[in-house]
Design a protein around this motif. Structure first.
Motif, PDB file in Angstrom:
ATOM      1  N   GLU A  50      52.310  13.528  11.275  1.00 55.23           N
ATOM      2  CA  GLU A  50      52.698  13.513  12.680  1.00 55.23           C
ATOM      3  C   GLU A  50      52.103  14.713  13.398  1.00 55.23           C
ATOM      4  O   GLU A  50      51.876  15.771  12.812  1.00 55.23           O
ATOM      5  CB  GLU A  50      54.222  13.572  12.850  1.00 55.23           C
ATOM      6  N   SER A  51      51.891  14.547  14.679  1.00 55.12           N
ATOM      7  CA  SER A  51      51.459  15.644  15.541  1.00 55.12           C
ATOM      8  C   SER A  51      51.888  15.343  16.964  1.00 55.12           C
ATOM      9  O   SER A  51      52.296  14.215  17.271  1.00 55.12           O
ATOM     10  CB  SER A  51      49.941  15.839  15.457  1.00 55.12           C
ATOM     11  N   GLY A  52      51.791  16.354  17.816  1.00 51.52           N
ATOM     12  CA  GLY A  52      52.064  16.150  19.228  1.00 51.52           C
ATOM     13  C   GLY A  52      53.388  16.679  19.721  1.00 51.52           C
ATOM     14  O   GLY A  52      53.686  16.596  20.914  1.00 51.52           O
ATOM     15  N   GLY A  53      54.197  17.216  18.828  1.00 51.77           N
ATOM     16  CA  GLY A  53      55.463  17.777  19.273  1.00 51.77           C
ATOM     17  C   GLY A  53      55.259  19.062  20.058  1.00 51.77           C
ATOM     18  O   GLY A  53      54.147  19.594  20.140  1.00 51.77           O
ATOM     19  N   GLY A  54      56.348  19.536  20.643  1.00 47.34           N
ATOM     20  CA  GLY A  54      56.253  20.772  21.404  1.00 47.34           C
ATOM     21  C   GLY A  54      57.468  20.978  22.270  1.00 47.34           C
ATOM     22  O   GLY A  54      58.494  20.303  22.099  1.00 47.34           O
ATOM     23  N   LEU A  55      57.339  21.909  23.207  1.00 51.85           N
ATOM     24  CA  LEU A  55      58.403  22.247  24.140  1.00 51.85           C
ATOM     25  C   LEU A  55      58.063  21.667  25.503  1.00 51.85           C
ATOM     26  O   LEU A  55      56.945  21.853  26.005  1.00 51.85           O
ATOM     27  CB  LEU A  55      58.540  23.762  24.231  1.00 51.85           C
ATOM     28  N   VAL A  56      59.005  20.973  26.100  1.00 53.36           N
ATOM     29  CA  VAL A  56      58.785  20.354  27.398  1.00 53.36           C
ATOM     30  C   VAL A  56      60.063  20.461  28.213  1.00 53.36           C
ATOM     31  O   VAL A  56      61.162  20.513  27.652  1.00 53.36           O
ATOM     32  CB  VAL A  56      58.341  18.879  27.224  1.00 53.36           C
ATOM     33  N   GLN A  57      59.915  20.509  29.521  1.00 50.88           N
ATOM     34  CA  GLN A  57      61.082  20.545  30.386  1.00 50.88           C
ATOM     35  C   GLN A  57      61.670  19.148  30.551  1.00 50.88           C
ATOM     36  O   GLN A  57      60.956  18.139  30.401  1.00 50.88           O
ATOM     37  CB  GLN A  57      60.704  21.106  31.751  1.00 50.88           C
ATOM     38  N   ALA A  58      62.940  19.096  30.871  1.00 54.47           N
ATOM     39  CA  ALA A  58      63.600  17.814  31.121  1.00 54.47           C
ATOM     40  C   ALA A  58      62.838  17.037  32.188  1.00 54.47           C
ATOM     41  O   ALA A  58      62.405  17.606  33.188  1.00 54.47           O
ATOM     42  CB  ALA A  58      65.038  18.034  31.544  1.00 54.47           C
TER      43      ALA A  58
END
Length: 122
Positions: A6-14
């Motif tokens: 898997e890849s593509g995760g991260g931190l994002v705002q609502a």
């Protein structure tokens, strides 16, 4: 031996979006069911979406229906999970998994990736 990454995760705002990828080696993904699961700390693992072999019928849990979209690129041997309108409750480690049986349940998945973290800030 089928291996999934898997890849593509991260931190994002609502309200934001992320696209997760699940890339396979050792077997073509259109011959297996691919499912996406997630697990938040202290909570059980939850099946959220899957795509069937061949025709690629898709299935979604109610919690993500209308916001997440699963798709498959046979040339890249990759399954994607497009996640839109993300909310803090979507924060979890996301896993892709594969099985050779029918897509009708969240069980019997034999092959798992290592997971990718998704964090949604409010």
């Amino acid at each position: 031996q089928l291996q999934l990454v898997e890849s593509g995760g991260g931190l994002v705002q609502a309200g934001g979006s992320l696209r997760l990828s699940c890339t396979a080696s050792g077997r073509t993904l259109d011959t297996v069911v691919i499912g996406w699961f997630r697990q938040a700390p202290g909570k059980p693992r939850q099946g959220i979406s899957c795509i069937s072999r061949g025709d690629g019928d898709t299935y979604y849990a109610e919690s993500v229906k209308g916001r997440f979209t699963i798709s498959r690129d046979n040339e890249k041997n990759t399954v994607y999970l497009q996640m839109d309108s993300l909310q803090p409750e979507d924060t979890a480690t996301y896993y892709c998994a594969a099985k050779k049986t029918s897509p009708g349940s969240w069980t019997e998945y034999d092959y798992w990736g290592q997971g990718t973290q998704v964090t949604v800030s409010s």
